[in-house]
Design an enzyme around this catalytic site. Structure first.
Site, mmCIF file in Angstrom:
data_model
loop_
_atom_site.group_PDB
_atom_site.id
_atom_site.type_symbol
_atom_site.label_atom_id
_atom_site.label_comp_id
_atom_site.label_asym_id
_atom_site.label_seq_id
_atom_site.Cartn_x
_atom_site.Cartn_y
_atom_site.Cartn_z
ATOM 1 N N VAL A 85 4.885 7.627 12.613
ATOM 2 C CA VAL A 85 4.000 7.656 14.024
ATOM 3 C C VAL A 85 2.703 8.707 13.163
ATOM 4 O O VAL A 85 3.599 9.537 12.372
ATOM 5 C CB VAL A 85 4.634 8.002 15.111
ATOM 6 C CG1 VAL A 85 3.714 8.989 15.692
ATOM 7 C CG2 VAL A 85 6.142 7.664 15.546
ATOM 8 N N GLU A 89 9.620 10.357 9.748
ATOM 9 C CA GLU A 89 8.244 11.228 9.645
ATOM 10 C C GLU A 89 6.923 9.789 9.306
ATOM 11 O O GLU A 89 5.877 9.731 10.455
ATOM 12 C CB GLU A 89 8.426 12.151 8.974
ATOM 13 C CG GLU A 89 6.962 13.037 8.921
ATOM 14 C CD GLU A 89 6.314 13.852 10.052
ATOM 15 O OE1 GLU A 89 7.840 14.203 10.443
ATOM 16 O OE2 GLU A 89 6.518 13.402 11.102
ATOM 17 N N GLY A 123 -3.376 5.324 5.907
ATOM 18 C CA GLY A 123 -3.514 4.998 4.155
ATOM 19 C C GLY A 123 -2.233 5.345 3.797
ATOM 20 O O GLY A 123 -1.690 5.684 3.498
ATOM 21 N N LYS A 153 7.785 1.803 12.192
ATOM 22 C CA LYS A 153 8.061 1.731 13.155
ATOM 23 C C LYS A 153 8.339 0.690 13.928
ATOM 24 O O LYS A 153 8.727 0.734 15.008
ATOM 25 C CB LYS A 153 6.084 2.476 13.583
ATOM 26 C CG LYS A 153 5.064 1.554 13.767
ATOM 27 C CD LYS A 153 3.672 1.496 12.381
ATOM 28 C CE LYS A 153 3.395 0.452 12.035
ATOM 29 N NZ LYS A 153 2.096 1.053 11.345
ATOM 30 N N LYS A 191 4.314 3.721 18.623
ATOM 31 C CA LYS A 191 4.355 4.846 18.502
ATOM 32 C C LYS A 191 5.022 6.008 19.049
ATOM 33 O O LYS A 191 5.327 6.661 19.401
ATOM 34 C CB LYS A 191 2.931 5.370 17.246
ATOM 35 C CG LYS A 191 2.929 4.529 16.077
ATOM 36 C CD LYS A 191 1.117 4.618 15.425
ATOM 37 C CE LYS A 191 1.496 4.012 14.319
ATOM 38 N NZ LYS A 191 -0.344 4.047 13.628
ATOM 39 N N THR A 219 1.083 -1.693 -0.304
ATOM 40 C CA THR A 219 0.374 0.354 -0.169
ATOM 41 C C THR A 219 0.654 1.303 0.104
ATOM 42 O O THR A 219 0.255 2.071 -0.681
ATOM 43 C CB THR A 219 -0.713 -0.257 0.976
ATOM 44 O OG1 THR A 219 -1.701 -1.698 1.393
ATOM 45 C CG2 THR A 219 -1.738 1.209 1.155
ATOM 46 N N GLY A 268 1.087 8.258 10.621
ATOM 47 C CA GLY A 268 0.755 8.468 8.919
ATOM 48 C C GLY A 268 1.347 9.909 8.781
ATOM 49 O O GLY A 268 2.778 10.084 8.492
HETATM 50 N N1 HSE Z 1 -1.970 0.401 11.422
HETATM 51 C C1 HSE Z 1 -2.142 1.328 11.252
HETATM 52 C C2 HSE Z 1 -3.106 2.327 11.545
HETATM 53 C C3 HSE Z 1 -1.490 1.921 10.119
HETATM 54 O O1 HSE Z 1 -4.437 1.759 11.865
HETATM 55 O O2 HSE Z 1 -3.029 3.434 11.882
HETATM 56 C C4 HSE Z 1 -0.127 3.520 10.318
HETATM 57 O O3 HSE Z 1 1.494 2.942 11.073
#
Ligand code: HSE
Length: 397
Positions: free
Chosen positions: A125, A122, A294, A98, A198, A11, A127
């Protein structure tokens, strides 16, 4: 022209590819960026650039033209060995991993520093939300007092779907997986392990001392019921999975569901959005908000790190250093102090006898109250005789 490679075409990796193909960032990076390799064990026979795919890591490692590598593989194996080898071979690395940063960050950052390279994370944590760079530079004049964040998009998405759409936990999780938010093993999301890594990274950056995620008390959202969420809402609170850390003599740090006041800006972060409140001694509270998971949100943070790395192609790199603490400086959860939300069938008189003059609400045939600030071990022993239906920490923001 600066040549880069992408490792992992899932992704996020494919998002990085798409963004760089749409714009080579010649102006932003002061040099056009070109993707020379994509490493993935799978075949992509219909890809328009199938000739740049390789299954052999050595193609990237041994190519002197490769300046920067985007690691979007996730997990520790083989990402750790690959990252270490790349840094030792003089290549900058950008990652969203992470787990790797939280586990091997001190060693990888040290190797990067010794080799005058960037190891940038970056996207690890929040996204696409800028939070790592603010902690490393923009907020540096402040002493960070505490951080409280909604750090997992999947669980926030699930909680929001349950509350707003009355969707079942299972269906909401399936939707998060279909949208590419969830981890390969979704228990990492719903049991809080992803948020734990995170908050460990944020705490390590905020105070410059490595916090081992394995030492962090972690609870997920699997025990939270619709009744908890609805009852909390009647009292003016949302239930959110919070990564929390506060520095006093020791570090109070945990991941757990918490009640967040509707008036707190964190409460407004719904769906896949993450939000991170940072409390600095000069700035006071600031909040960082945006899509926490995402494809393009996360990939945009990785591309920004690539641009940063390319901009400083001939410069001495600004490095991050995590000292190893001499001893575990984390406050045991039993010693932490909070207010607690309690649902019980016990009588008002018994509650007041134990917890003093707290305000007790009658909701759906239950007694519901929030305690004053109390040490967790004291709370646990006091609440036991009330046979609580549920008990949840309350955020002090
Ligand atoms: N699985 C993680 C989330 C993806 O849902 O935040 C992003 O780190």
């Amino acid at each position: 022209m600066v040549k880069i490679a992408i490792m992992g075409y899932g992704t996020v990796g494919s998002g990085v590819y798409d963004i760089i193909k749409a714009d080579n960032f010649a102006y932003e990076a002061m040099n056009p960026i070109e993707i020379k390799y994509i490493l993935d064990i799978r075949d992509f026979p219909d890809h328009p650039e199938k000739q740049i795919f390789t299954k052999d890591f050595n193609d990237i490692l041994n190519d002197d033209e490769i300046y920067c590598v985007v690691e979007a593989m996730g997990g520790l194996k083989p990402a750790y060995e690959f990252t270490k080898a790349l840094l030792m071979a003089g290549k900058n690395v950008v990652t969203s991993n992470k787990e790797l940063v939280a586990t091997h960050g001190p060693e990888l950052l040290k190797i990067a520093k010794e080799n005058n390279l960037n190891y940038l994370f970056e996207a690890s944590v929040g996204g696409g939300i800028p939070i790592i760079k603010p902690l490393c530079s923009s907020l540096k004049a402040n002493t960070v007092k505490k951080i409280a964040g909604i750090l997992n998009g999947t669980t926030n998405f699930i909680l929001t779907q349950m509350i707003d759409e009355g969707m079942s936990f299972k269906d909401a999780l399936k939707m998060a997986q279909d949208n590419g938010y969830a981890e390969r093993d979704p228990s990492a999301d719903i049991e809080g392990h992803d948020a734990c890594r995170k908050i460990a990274i944020l705490a390590s950056l905020a105070w410059g001392e490595y916090v081992n995620y394995k030492d962090i008390w972690t609870e997920g959202i699997t025990k939270i019921t619709l009744e908890d969420v609805e009852t909390a809402s009647k009292l003016g609170y949302s239930v959110k999975l919070i990564g929390y850390c506060q520095k006093r003599e020791k570090l109070a740090i945990w991941v757990s569901p918490m009640l967040v006041r509707h008036s707190c800006p964190l409460s407004a972060a719904n769906g896949v959005f993450n939000a991170i409140l940072v409390d600095g001694n000069y700035l006071g509270q600031s909040m960082f908000y945006g899509q926490g998971a995402g494809k393009f949100a996360t990939a945009s943070a990785m591309v920004a790190d690539v641009i940063e790395s390319v901009r400083h192609i001939n410069a001495k790199k600004a490095y991050i250093e995590w000292n190893m603490p001499e001893k575990n400086n984390i406050l045991p959860i039993s010693e932490s102090e909070n207010r607690y939300f309690v649902r019980t069938k016990a009588e008002k008189g018994s509650i007041k006898k134990i917890f003093g003059n707290v305000s007790v609400n009658e909701i759906n045939g239950e007694r519901v109250f929030i305690t004053d600030i109390i040490k967790e071990c004291d709370f646990e022993s006091k609440v036991k005789p009330l046979s609580p239906i549920s008990k949840i920490r309350v955020l002090d923001a």
